[in-house]
Scaffold this active site. Sequence first.
Site, PDB file in Angstrom:
ATOM      1  N   SER A 196       0.880  -1.182   0.000  1.00  0.00           N
ATOM      2  CA  SER A 196       0.000   0.000   0.000  1.00  0.00           C
ATOM      3  C   SER A 196       0.908   1.220   0.000  1.00  0.00           C
ATOM      4  O   SER A 196       2.093   1.117   0.366  1.00  0.00           O
ATOM      5  CB  SER A 196      -0.850  -0.008   1.278  1.00  0.00           C
ATOM      6  OG  SER A 196      -1.464   1.249   1.481  1.00  0.00           O
ATOM      7  N   TYR A 227      -1.963  -1.248  10.430  1.00  0.00           N
ATOM      8  CA  TYR A 227      -1.918  -1.357   8.968  1.00  0.00           C
ATOM      9  C   TYR A 227      -0.594  -0.803   8.428  1.00  0.00           C
ATOM     10  O   TYR A 227       0.070  -1.435   7.594  1.00  0.00           O
ATOM     11  CB  TYR A 227      -3.115  -0.599   8.386  1.00  0.00           C
ATOM     12  CG  TYR A 227      -3.359  -0.775   6.920  1.00  0.00           C
ATOM     13  CD1 TYR A 227      -4.101  -1.852   6.430  1.00  0.00           C
ATOM     14  CD2 TYR A 227      -2.880   0.155   5.993  1.00  0.00           C
ATOM     15  CE1 TYR A 227      -4.361  -1.995   5.082  1.00  0.00           C
ATOM     16  CE2 TYR A 227      -3.132   0.017   4.640  1.00  0.00           C
ATOM     17  CZ  TYR A 227      -3.875  -1.058   4.183  1.00  0.00           C
ATOM     18  OH  TYR A 227      -4.121  -1.194   2.836  1.00  0.00           O
TER      19      TYR A 227
HETATM   20  P1  NAD Z   1     -11.398  -6.215   0.134  1.00  0.00           P
HETATM   21  O1  NAD Z   1     -11.948  -6.087   1.519  1.00  0.00           O
HETATM   22  O2  NAD Z   1     -12.263  -5.899  -1.047  1.00  0.00           O
HETATM   23  O3  NAD Z   1     -10.814  -7.684  -0.091  1.00  0.00           O
HETATM   24  C1  NAD Z   1     -10.028  -8.321   0.876  1.00  0.00           C
HETATM   25  C2  NAD Z   1      -9.926  -9.789   0.533  1.00  0.00           C
HETATM   26  O4  NAD Z   1      -9.158 -10.430   1.562  1.00  0.00           O
HETATM   27  C3  NAD Z   1     -11.281 -10.495   0.518  1.00  0.00           C
HETATM   28  O5  NAD Z   1     -11.270 -11.498  -0.476  1.00  0.00           O
HETATM   29  C4  NAD Z   1     -11.356 -11.109   1.906  1.00  0.00           C
HETATM   30  O6  NAD Z   1     -12.230 -12.232   1.992  1.00  0.00           O
HETATM   31  C5  NAD Z   1      -9.897 -11.508   2.096  1.00  0.00           C
HETATM   32  N1  NAD Z   1      -9.563 -11.723   3.497  1.00  0.00           N
HETATM   33  C6  NAD Z   1      -9.694 -10.867   4.552  1.00  0.00           C
HETATM   34  N2  NAD Z   1      -9.297 -11.469   5.687  1.00  0.00           N
HETATM   35  C7  NAD Z   1      -8.902 -12.712   5.347  1.00  0.00           C
HETATM   36  C8  NAD Z   1      -8.404 -13.822   6.078  1.00  0.00           C
HETATM   37  N3  NAD Z   1      -8.234 -13.789   7.419  1.00  0.00           N
HETATM   38  N4  NAD Z   1      -8.127 -14.957   5.418  1.00  0.00           N
HETATM   39  C9  NAD Z   1      -8.316 -15.050   4.078  1.00  0.00           C
HETATM   40  N5  NAD Z   1      -8.781 -14.030   3.338  1.00  0.00           N
HETATM   41  C10 NAD Z   1      -9.077 -12.885   3.962  1.00  0.00           C
HETATM   42  O7  NAD Z   1     -10.079  -5.313   0.162  1.00  0.00           O
HETATM   43  P2  NAD Z   1      -9.175  -4.686  -1.010  1.00  0.00           P
HETATM   44  O8  NAD Z   1      -9.319  -3.220  -0.914  1.00  0.00           O
HETATM   45  O9  NAD Z   1      -9.375  -5.376  -2.298  1.00  0.00           O
HETATM   46  O10 NAD Z   1      -7.739  -5.024  -0.413  1.00  0.00           O
HETATM   47  C11 NAD Z   1      -6.877  -5.996  -0.958  1.00  0.00           C
HETATM   48  C12 NAD Z   1      -5.454  -5.663  -0.545  1.00  0.00           C
HETATM   49  O11 NAD Z   1      -5.078  -4.404  -1.104  1.00  0.00           O
HETATM   50  C13 NAD Z   1      -5.264  -5.533   0.969  1.00  0.00           C
HETATM   51  O12 NAD Z   1      -4.028  -6.096   1.348  1.00  0.00           O
HETATM   52  C14 NAD Z   1      -5.253  -4.038   1.179  1.00  0.00           C
HETATM   53  O13 NAD Z   1      -4.541  -3.671   2.323  1.00  0.00           O
HETATM   54  C15 NAD Z   1      -4.567  -3.585  -0.090  1.00  0.00           C
HETATM   55  N6  NAD Z   1      -4.798  -2.179  -0.425  1.00  0.00           N
HETATM   56  C16 NAD Z   1      -6.058  -1.721  -0.644  1.00  0.00           C
HETATM   57  C17 NAD Z   1      -6.215  -0.387  -0.971  1.00  0.00           C
HETATM   58  C18 NAD Z   1      -7.562   0.205  -1.252  1.00  0.00           C
HETATM   59  O14 NAD Z   1      -7.634   1.430  -1.390  1.00  0.00           O
HETATM   60  N7  NAD Z   1      -8.609  -0.578  -1.384  1.00  0.00           N
HETATM   61  C19 NAD Z   1      -5.113   0.465  -1.063  1.00  0.00           C
HETATM   62  C20 NAD Z   1      -3.854  -0.057  -0.825  1.00  0.00           C
HETATM   63  C21 NAD Z   1      -3.709  -1.383  -0.502  1.00  0.00           C
END
Ligand code: NAD
Length: 259
Positions: free
Chosen positions: A141, A154
């Site tokens: 991130s 985080y």
């Molecule tokens: P999201 O909530 O849409 O998806 C998260 C996924 O992780 C889901 O499939 C969920 O079921 C799975 N998950 C959560 N806890 C889990 C566990 N204990 N075991 C197995 N699976 C688990 O989130 P997203 O925004 O798509 O985030 C995905 C990644 O991208 C994360 O690592 C997040 O930190 C990172 N990220 C997101 C953003 C953003 O703006 N959305 C920005 C930077 C980084």
Amino acid sequence: MLRGKTALVTGSTSGIGLGIARALAAQGANIVVNGFGDADTIANIERELQAHGVATMYHGADLSRPPQTEDLVRAAESRFGRVDVLVNNAGIQHVAPIEDFPVERWDAVIAVNLSSAFHTIRMALPKMKQANWGRIINIASVHGLVASVQKVAYVAAKHGLVGLTKVVALETATTGITCNAICPGWVLTPLVQKQIDARAARDNLGADEARRALLGEKQPSLEFVTPEQIGALAVFLCSPAADQIRGAAYNVDGGWTAQ
Ligand code: NAD
């Protein structure tokens, strides 16, 4: 480009992980889907990916639990022989000042966002080394590079993930395996929608206003990054053009970290 190869994408039932799974399947990779979700949603995701002529499997490992994480990699290897592309994407968020931060949430965020990548990588590397080819992509991130208030677990986990990426890149530097991190800014997924809803409630804003306020605070482009854009970068990192990209932390953030 990835026909015959297998990609394990953690947290691929939603958001960025699903975008990456779609992009890799479109390149011909078999996909190991992981993450939470109801049976119908997961079956639909598998069907959609299979339309690219690839094989899929689902494993519901809870990545906060190391034995389940180990089982995820083992199950992928017993079905497909090895994991060629490992995308550590699953992540969770909790927002609170440090003195109010629940200890249990700290442990959960570190376990899912950081420790799970340690476990999947240590499990998948031996078979990648045998094949002398592999791609490890860690979804960190902008919070792996800079901080924001109220996100202590985080930010610590994501900085840790960028560090882990560099160590793995060095330890595999003379092999055909590369390890890199992608550092997105705001992507409109359920993880971020929760933060928009919290802001709307806190500041008494409409949904659009809360979204604009969120972007305006950090992301100069004032536009969300999309899961498709992250998927396209993951595909590039799997290509021969990226053979010498090792230990990088690629920000895809609408200018967030240029400030
Ligand atoms: P999201 O909530 O849409 O998806 C998260 C996924 O992780 C889901 O499939 C969920 O079921 C799975 N998950 C959560 N806890 C889990 C566990 N204990 N075991 C197995 N699976 C688990 O989130 P997203 O925004 O798509 O985030 C995905 C990644 O991208 C994360 O690592 C997040 O930190 C990172 N990220 C997101 C953003 C953003 O703006 N959305 C920005 C930077 C980084």
